[in-house]
Design a protein around this motif. Sequence first.
Motif, PDB file in Angstrom:
ATOM      1  N   TYR A 222      41.177   4.083  21.114  1.00 45.01           N
ATOM      2  CA  TYR A 222      40.939   2.628  21.228  1.00 45.01           C
ATOM      3  C   TYR A 222      39.770   2.340  22.166  1.00 45.01           C
ATOM      4  N   ILE A 225      36.632   2.925  20.221  1.00 45.23           N
ATOM      5  CA  ILE A 225      36.432   1.846  19.234  1.00 45.23           C
ATOM      6  C   ILE A 225      35.901   0.593  19.952  1.00 45.23           C
ATOM      7  N   ARG A 226      36.548   0.255  21.104  1.00 42.44           N
ATOM      8  CA  ARG A 226      36.145  -0.946  21.862  1.00 42.44           C
ATOM      9  C   ARG A 226      34.689  -0.861  22.296  1.00 42.44           C
ATOM     10  N   ARG A 228      32.269   0.934  21.117  1.00 40.69           N
ATOM     11  CA  ARG A 228      31.313   0.871  19.997  1.00 40.69           C
ATOM     12  C   ARG A 228      31.234  -0.553  19.425  1.00 40.69           C
ATOM     13  N   ARG A 229      32.365  -1.212  19.343  1.00 39.50           N
ATOM     14  CA  ARG A 229      32.389  -2.590  18.808  1.00 39.50           C
ATOM     15  C   ARG A 229      31.497  -3.503  19.644  1.00 39.50           C
ATOM     16  N   LEU A 240      32.613   6.386  12.614  1.00 37.99           N
ATOM     17  CA  LEU A 240      33.094   5.223  13.368  1.00 37.99           C
ATOM     18  C   LEU A 240      32.290   3.971  12.994  1.00 37.99           C
ATOM     19  N   LEU A 244      33.839   0.535  11.289  1.00 38.44           N
ATOM     20  CA  LEU A 244      33.686  -0.775  11.935  1.00 38.44           C
ATOM     21  C   LEU A 244      33.070  -1.796  10.973  1.00 38.44           C
ATOM     22  N   SER A 256      41.616  -2.779  14.764  1.00 38.44           N
ATOM     23  CA  SER A 256      41.459  -1.554  15.568  1.00 38.44           C
ATOM     24  C   SER A 256      42.531  -0.543  15.201  1.00 38.44           C
ATOM     25  N   ILE A 259      41.532   1.152  12.055  1.00 38.58           N
ATOM     26  CA  ILE A 259      40.436   2.097  12.307  1.00 38.58           C
ATOM     27  C   ILE A 259      40.987   3.348  12.993  1.00 38.58           C
ATOM     28  N   ARG A 260      41.861   3.146  13.972  1.00 39.44           N
ATOM     29  CA  ARG A 260      42.468   4.304  14.660  1.00 39.44           C
ATOM     30  C   ARG A 260      43.172   5.232  13.660  1.00 39.44           C
TER      31      ARG A 260
END
Length: 464
Positions: A222, A225-226, A228-229, A240, A244, A256, A259-260
Motif C-alpha cells: 500500500y 501504491i500511495r 506512486r499515485r 504498477l 494505476l 488500492s 491493485i494490491r
Amino acid sequence: MSPLVATSLAKRFKGGLPPSPPHPATIQTVGGRRWPYRYLELCRATCGDRFTLYPLDRMPMVFVSSPQDIRDVLTGNPAKLHPGAGGRVIAPLIGEHSFMLLEQEDHVAGRKAIQPAFHKEMVRRQAAALVDAVDRTVESWPHDTVIELQPRIRALTLGVILRIIFSDHPRQLTALQHQLMGMLAVSDTLLLQGPRLRHLPYWRGVWRRFLEQRHRVDQMLYSLIRTRRAEVDRSHHDLLDLLLDAHAADGAPLSSREIRDNLMSMILAGHETTTGEVAWTLQLLAHNPEAQSRLAAELDCDPNTDYLAATIHETMRRRPVFAFAIPRDVVAPVEIGGFTYQPGVQLVACTYLLHHNPELYARPHEFEPERFLDSRVQTRTWLPWGGGRKHCLGRHFAMFEVEALLRSVIEKCAVRPVGSRIERPRWRSAIIVPGGGCQVVLHARRRQAGGGMLTVGRKNGSKD
Ligand code: HEM
C-alpha cells in the motif's frame, strides 16, 4: 456452494458422474497430496481417461485427460464453467479481488490491464538486466558441496519479478522481498488446501504468523501504491503504472485493494512457477547425465541451441509444476464427452495424464528432450500453459527466464545428483515442486570450443 453440500449433491447424481477409484475420501485426499503424479496414474489405470475424486473439504472433482475432453473443458463456455472460482485455494495469498479469481468480463478486463507488462516486446526490453542478474547469482553459488537450489532460485526469480512490477528499484524492495519469502512459507504447509486445519492448536499459531506477515507485506504494498499515485508525472512503464491507469469492466478505476491483489497475483504467479520448473529441469538433468552432456556441448557451440528449448519442453511434459489446469467450477449444466455435468462439481483438465498417455508419447516415463527436437510442440497434446481464456499470461517471460537460468547454470557448472533418485514431488500451494528443495552438487565447468563437457574440481564419483 460449500464443499459439503456439493459433495452430497454430487453423490446423489453419482450415476451421472465418471467412475471413482474404490478408495474412501480420506485415501483419495491423502493419495493426491502425498503422491500427486502417481495417484493420478493409479486412478487412470483403475477408472480410465475420466474419473471422479471426492477429496475432503472440496467439491467432487472430475478429471479428464483425453485431448478432446481437455480442449472442451479449457475452452468451455465461461458462463457455465467458472475458472476464477477454481483458484480459490490461493485466495488467502492473492486476495479476493485478484483478477485471477474473477469471472467473465471482470476477469477479461483484469487480464487486459496486466497483459502489456508481459508482452514479448516488454520481455525483450528486460532481457539484458535479467541475464545479468541471473549470471551474477549463479556465479555466487558454492561448488563441490551439496546445496539446495530451490530457495536460491526462488530468491532470484522473486527479485526479478519485483523489478518488473516496480521497475525503479525503490529501497523498499529488498525489505518487501524478505517479508514475502517469510509470508509465502505458508505454501509449504497444508493450511491453504485444508482450511479446517487452521483451527487446530498447532496450526492456529502457524496461520496467525502467516496473517501477521501478510499484514506487513500489505503495508509495504500500500505504501508503494500511495507513493506512486502521488507522483504527478508517472512514466515508469511498469506493471504498477499499468494497474494505476487500469479500469474494471464497469469503467471504474481500480481501488488500492484491487491493485494490491493484482500485484500479489503477479508476484506469486511470476516466480513460484519458474522456480519449480527450473528446479525440476536441474533434477532431471542431474539424473540424466547424457542429456546434460549433450545440452552442455550444444550450448558451448550455440547459446540458442534448439536442445535448450527441447529440454524445457520435455521437463514441462515429464514434471509439470501444474499437474492440471485451474479447475473449472460447473455453474450451469454442461455436456462434455457424453456426460452432462451439473453445478456442484469441478472439471479438471489433467495435463499430466495427457502428457503421459502412451498413445501420444512413446516411453512417456523417460526423460527424452530429443522428442521435441524435430517437431514443434502440438497444442492438442502438450498443454503446460493451460488453455482457453485462462491460458498462462506470463509464458513468454517464463520461457525466457527459465532458458536464461538453465543456460547460465549449464554453461558454468556440471550438475551432479544427490542420491540415486529424482526427488519426490511435493505440493507447494497450487504447484508441484521437487520435495527435497532440489539438492545437487555443482562443479565448475570450462567451456569447450568443439563442444563436450570438461569438469573441473573434485568429482562426486559415487553419486554420478
Ligand atoms: C514455467 C512457468 C509457468 C508455467 C508452467 C505456468 C503455467 C500456467 C498454467 C497451467 C496456468 C493456468 C491456465 C489454465 O487454467 O488454463 C497459468 C495461469 C497463469 N499464469 Fe502461468 N505459468 C508459468 C509462469 C508464469 C509467469 C512467469 C507468470 C507471470 C509473469 C505467469 C502468470 C500467470 C497468470 C497471471 C495466470 C492466470 C491467468 C488468468 O487468470 O487469466 N505464469 N500459468
